[in-house]
Scaffold this motif. Structure first.
Motif, PDB file in Angstrom:
ATOM      1  N   GLY A 158      36.051  32.548  31.478  1.00 49.77           N
ATOM      2  CA  GLY A 158      35.836  33.999  30.880  1.00 49.77           C
ATOM      3  C   GLY A 158      35.053  34.856  31.900  1.00 49.77           C
ATOM      4  N   ALA A 159      35.117  35.940  31.477  1.00 50.37           N
ATOM      5  CA  ALA A 159      34.337  37.170  32.502  1.00 50.37           C
ATOM      6  C   ALA A 159      34.111  38.101  31.633  1.00 50.37           C
ATOM      7  CB  ALA A 159      35.129  37.292  33.652  1.00 50.37           C
ATOM      8  N   ARG A 160      32.914  38.732  31.459  1.00 49.80           N
ATOM      9  CA  ARG A 160      32.740  40.004  31.158  1.00 49.80           C
ATOM     10  C   ARG A 160      33.558  41.003  31.792  1.00 49.80           C
ATOM     11  NH1 ARG A 160      26.123  39.668  29.710  1.00 49.80           N
ATOM     12  NH2 ARG A 160      26.168  38.844  27.915  1.00 49.80           N
ATOM     13  N   CYS A 161      34.020  41.947  30.966  1.00 53.56           N
ATOM     14  CA  CYS A 161      34.788  43.171  31.610  1.00 53.56           C
ATOM     15  C   CYS A 161      34.865  44.102  30.973  1.00 53.56           C
ATOM     16  CB  CYS A 161      36.146  42.481  31.626  1.00 53.56           C
ATOM     17  SG  CYS A 161      37.152  42.202  30.187  1.00 53.56           S
ATOM     18  N   ALA A 162      35.406  45.241  31.611  1.00 50.28           N
ATOM     19  CA  ALA A 162      35.609  46.604  31.067  1.00 50.28           C
ATOM     20  C   ALA A 162      36.779  46.757  30.710  1.00 50.28           C
ATOM     21  CB  ALA A 162      35.108  47.671  32.300  1.00 50.28           C
ATOM     22  N   ARG A 163      37.823  46.601  31.370  1.00 51.70           N
ATOM     23  CA  ARG A 163      39.395  46.944  30.931  1.00 51.70           C
ATOM     24  C   ARG A 163      39.772  45.856  29.738  1.00 51.70           C
ATOM     25  NH1 ARG A 163      43.728  47.056  35.099  1.00 51.70           N
ATOM     26  NH2 ARG A 163      42.599  45.243  36.038  1.00 51.70           N
ATOM     27  N   ARG A 164      40.744  46.434  28.826  1.00 55.74           N
ATOM     28  CA  ARG A 164      41.268  45.555  28.154  1.00 55.74           C
ATOM     29  C   ARG A 164      42.899  45.445  28.172  1.00 55.74           C
ATOM     30  NH1 ARG A 164      43.365  44.966  22.811  1.00 55.74           N
ATOM     31  NH2 ARG A 164      42.254  43.416  21.509  1.00 55.74           N
ATOM     32  N   LEU A 165      43.169  44.309  28.917  1.00 59.94           N
ATOM     33  CA  LEU A 165      44.622  43.977  29.273  1.00 59.94           C
ATOM     34  C   LEU A 165      45.332  43.285  28.242  1.00 59.94           C
ATOM     35  CD1 LEU A 165      43.837  42.725  32.943  1.00 59.94           C
ATOM     36  CD2 LEU A 165      44.555  45.215  32.286  1.00 59.94           C
TER      37      LEU A 165
END
Length: 315
Positions: A115-122
């Protein structure tokens, strides 16, 4: 020199030391003392299931052994999986941030959640095993196999052959035949230098195959080195066995050394401020050791490689 460079955050996590609930390994940014990268190893008994709340992170469900079904966003992805990380590449599923997923396994198994904290929701997606690019990196006793299932494109210094889209997450599998050195020459990615180096946190998760006749599951071992790239930086020389993990916030990492008679596997999970819009894996070789790359064209690849490829699934 010790296994850990920080008395507050353990950098070498022995098998079971970071277990929590259904997870044999549970590393999140808070436990690691950084901002982005996570790794969990989920163990399910036959007929078992698990509810995953993605939160502010994107996730890839990657079978280590066994298969499972991943239900997410109204989709159902059947992962055939594999017998072990030493037998074949595997299919996988992508779970977007803010999603709720259910992972279920009829026969049981072990599943990595990278996992990785992210901004975009793919969108939620399926990654077919035959489309995983398998790369042979290095030659001679630096030969290793890289399964670039979620590599950045292009993989720094290599030819990944493709990239599975994520927002920040970068993840690959590496298999090193017994007696070989991988993650070599030592390299780093702990500073931002446009076009030359990206800032990424990294997790190494290890498994070791006991190749010898009659060898026990826990008999295999390898060694992993991280040397400081700055005063007071990460300094590790660790013996690693199946289930161990090493956290690398900074430093020159490598080599990872496979003991003779034992194939060494590690799962790399990377993310950071340097994996944002461009999602790049840009590395800088150690100035004392980078020359080793110039010797590779004059040597053959270890004939034991590839250990397998996507075609193994058809057999």
């Amino acid at each position: 020199m010790t296994d850990n460079d920080d008395t507050h955050v353990l950098r070498v996590l022995r098998a079971g030391a970071a277990a929590q609930g259904p997870y044999a390994l549970d590393i999140d940014p808070k436990r690691a003392g950084w901002g982005y990268s996570s790794l969990r190893v989920l163990e399910l008994p036959p007929g078992g299931s698990h509810a995953l709340a993605a939160g502010d992170s994107e996730w890839i469900v990657l079978p280590l052994s066994g298969g499972c079904t991943v239900d997410v966003e109204g989709e159902s992805f059947e992962l055939l999986g594999r017998e072990s990380v030493f037998t074949s590449v595997t299919d996988f599923a992508y779970v977007p941030r803010d999603a709720h997923a259910r992972i279920a396994s009829g026969a049981g198994g072990r599943f990595a959640l990278a996992g990785a904290r992210c901004a975009r929701r793919l969108p939620a997606r399926y990654g077919p095993a035959p489309e995983v690019p398998v790369e042979l990196r290095g030659t001679g006793n630096c030969s290793r196999q890289v399964n670039n299932f979620a590599a950045a494109a292009p993989a720094g210094g290599g030819k990944s052959g493709g990239s599975f889209e994520c927002d920040r997450l970068i993840a690959v599998e590496v298999l090193t035949p017994g007696g070989n050195w991988s993650s070599y020459p030592p390299h780093k990615h702990d500073e931002h230098h446009p076009g030359a180096e990206s800032e990424l946190e990294e997790i190494y998760y290890f498994e070791v195959e006991a190749d010898g006749e009659g060898a026990g599951r826990d008999s295999g071992l390898g060694y992993h080195r991280v040397s400081p790239s700055r005063p007071g930086g990460t300094d590790i020389l660790a013996e690693v066995r199946t289930g161990d993990a090493v956290l690398i916030p900074d430093g020159w990492h490598g080599p990872s050394i496979a003991a003779p008679g034992h194939t060494l596997y590690y799962l790399n999970v990377m993310a950071g401020p340097g994996s944002g819009e461009k999602r790049e894996w840009l590395i800088r070789d150690h100035p004392d050791h980078g020359w080793i790359r110039d010797t590779w064209p004059s040597q053959p690849v270890d004939p034991r490689l590839p250990l397998y490829g996507p075609e193994e699934l058809a057999q």
